[in-house]
Design an enzyme around this catalytic site. Structure first.
Site, PDB file in Angstrom:
ATOM      1  N   ARG A   1       0.491 -12.652  25.023  1.00 27.04           N
ATOM      2  CA  ARG A   1       1.026 -11.483  24.297  1.00 27.04           C
ATOM      3  C   ARG A   1       0.179 -10.244  24.595  1.00 27.04           C
ATOM      4  NH1 ARG A   1       1.529 -15.622  20.247  1.00 27.04           N
ATOM      5  NH2 ARG A   1      -0.337 -14.921  19.144  1.00 27.04           N
TER       6      ARG A   1
ATOM      7  N   LYS B   1      15.617   6.057  12.097  1.00 25.66           N
ATOM      8  CA  LYS B   1      15.910   5.166  13.237  1.00 25.66           C
ATOM      9  C   LYS B   1      17.168   4.357  12.914  1.00 25.66           C
ATOM     10  CE  LYS B   1      13.970   1.412  16.032  1.00 25.66           C
ATOM     11  NZ  LYS B   1      12.785   0.972  16.766  1.00 25.66           N
TER      12      LYS B   1
ATOM     13  N   LYS C   1       6.781   1.771  10.707  1.00 25.27           N
ATOM     14  CA  LYS C   1       8.198   1.406  10.789  1.00 25.27           C
ATOM     15  C   LYS C   1       8.525   0.313   9.784  1.00 25.27           C
ATOM     16  CE  LYS C   1      10.541  -1.742  13.319  1.00 25.27           C
ATOM     17  NZ  LYS C   1      11.039  -2.490  14.507  1.00 25.27           N
TER      18      LYS C   1
HETATM   19  P1  13P Z   1      15.868  -2.923  19.786  1.00 25.86           P
HETATM   20  O1  13P Z   1      15.911  -1.619  20.522  1.00 25.86           O
HETATM   21  O2  13P Z   1      15.658  -4.109  20.675  1.00 25.86           O
HETATM   22  O3  13P Z   1      17.011  -3.076  18.825  1.00 25.86           O
HETATM   23  O4  13P Z   1      14.535  -2.906  18.919  1.00 25.86           O
HETATM   24  C1  13P Z   1      14.225  -1.750  18.227  1.00 25.86           C
HETATM   25  C2  13P Z   1      13.530  -2.087  16.983  1.00 25.86           C
HETATM   26  O5  13P Z   1      12.420  -1.656  16.756  1.00 25.86           O
HETATM   27  C3  13P Z   1      14.203  -2.949  16.018  1.00 25.86           C
HETATM   28  O6  13P Z   1      13.509  -2.938  14.817  1.00 25.86           O
END
Ligand code: 13P
Length: 340
Positions: free
Chosen positions: A46, A219, A136
């Site tokens: 990782r 987002k 996030k």
């Molecule tokens: P994806 O662009 O693969 O959907 O992932 C973005 C993300 O941070 C999902 O929480």
């Protein structure tokens, strides 16, 4: 709360020409990604995968920030530089996923609630010391018969707003991510309806929780047909429906919107973003915060071997550059065939 600092970071995250790399896969998710290339998910694998991404020549100029996972923000490059320090030195803002994942919502079969509020204030304080300037939290909304229920939408929006308030208190910009999944066979119209309801509830809760809108980033999913839908809407329709839905529900005080890719192919995700950015003047910056759509080709190019390191990096740099162009509405499918 230092409002001007939050505003400055939020604006830098969504600056034109750049976007975010979501590299915050939890242990379970990264294992599924590694399964595809038949690689064991060890801590060193990782670490070296993330090093391959973060040090890719030619990628940083198109990346405003990177979202890290708890393990990753504590890891270092081979040369011993902590990842958040390495990113910051290269003009890329480090961020951190702080939710604890979507868990079944008791008494609401088929729906989830995102956990992680307990102890969040203290964790945010620690992450800030480690270098994180944004965070996030992802809420997950599925579309099925009778789902989502208004209660599940409300519960998830409430948790998102509590998270966002704690972030701003700790001088960390919250990425507010309410994801309406594109799994299933639903139409684009149904996706637009549900996405609109979810955004309405999310901004209602953000308002009640006294969120400083200028110091956050949204987002969302794009408004798009379900993956299994018989007739999937064409790219121009996705772009128009997404922008229409956002205009109806996202206040212009929000500096920027950074989309998730959600299972779209890399090319699709880039094209959709570019088409949206061709739709004339918009109140917010529209950019990317892609996980799979930035990483899929890089992961395959790398293949888990030292010999694939440079090939993986080339693939990431290519997708970062093309998505950077898409934030300016300047992507064309013909650019895909040019050398990586
Ligand atoms: P994806 O662009 O693969 O959907 O992932 C973005 C993300 O941070 C999902 O929480």
């Amino acid at each position: 709360m230092n409002r001007s600092e939050l505003e400055r970071v939020a604006r830098a995250m969504v600056v034109k020409g750049k976007g975010l790399l979501a590299a915050d896969e939890s242990s379970g998710t990264i294992k599924r990604r590694f399964d595809v290339i038949k690689l064991d998910s060890t801590e060193e694998h990782r670490r070296s995968y993330r090093e391959m991404l973060f040090t890719a020549p030619g990628a940083a100029e198109f990346l405003s920030g990177v979202i890290l996972f708890d393990e990753t923000i504590r890891q270092k490059t081979r040369d011993g530089v902590p990842f958040p320090d390495y990113l910051a030195q290269h003009g890329v803002i480090p961020g951190i996923k702080v939710d604890a994942g979507a868990k079944p919502l008791a008494a609401f079969p088929g729906e989830t609630i995102t956990e992680g509020l307990d102890g969040l204030r203290e964790r945010l304080g620690e992450y800030r010391k480690l270098g994180a300037r944004f965070a996030k939290w992802r809420a997950v909304i599925d579309i099925e018969e009778g789902i989502p229920t208004p209660f599940a939408v409300h519960a998830n929006a409430h948790a998102l707003a509590r998270y966002a308030a704690l972030c701003q208190e700790q001088d960390i910009v919250p990425i507010v991510e309410p994801e309406v999944l594109m799994d299933g066979a639903h139409s684009i119209e149904r996706c637009e309806e549900v996405t609109g309801e979810v955004l309405e509830e999310v901004f209602g809760q953000l308002f009640e929780h006294r969120i400083h809108l200028e110091g956050m980033v949204l987002k969302p999913n794009m408004v798009i047909s379900g993956k299994k839908a018989a007739n999937r809407a064409p790219p121009e329709q996705v772009a128009q429906a997404t922008v229409r839905c956002l205009k109806r529900h996202v206040p212009p005080a929000v500096p920027g919107i950074a989309f998730l890719s959600g299972g779209q192919s890399p090319e699709e995700a880039t094209l959709h973003l570019s088409l949206m950015n061709q739709l004339g003047a918009l109140p917010w910056s529209l950019t990317f915060s892609y996980g799979r759509a930035l990483q899929d080709t890089a992961l395959k190019g790398w293949g888990g071997t030292p010999a694939g390191f440079a090939a993986g990096q080339k693939e990431l740099a290519k997708r970062a550059r093309l998505n950077g162009l898409a934030t300016l509405g300047r992507y064309q499918a013909a650019l895909e065939s040019q050398a990586a």
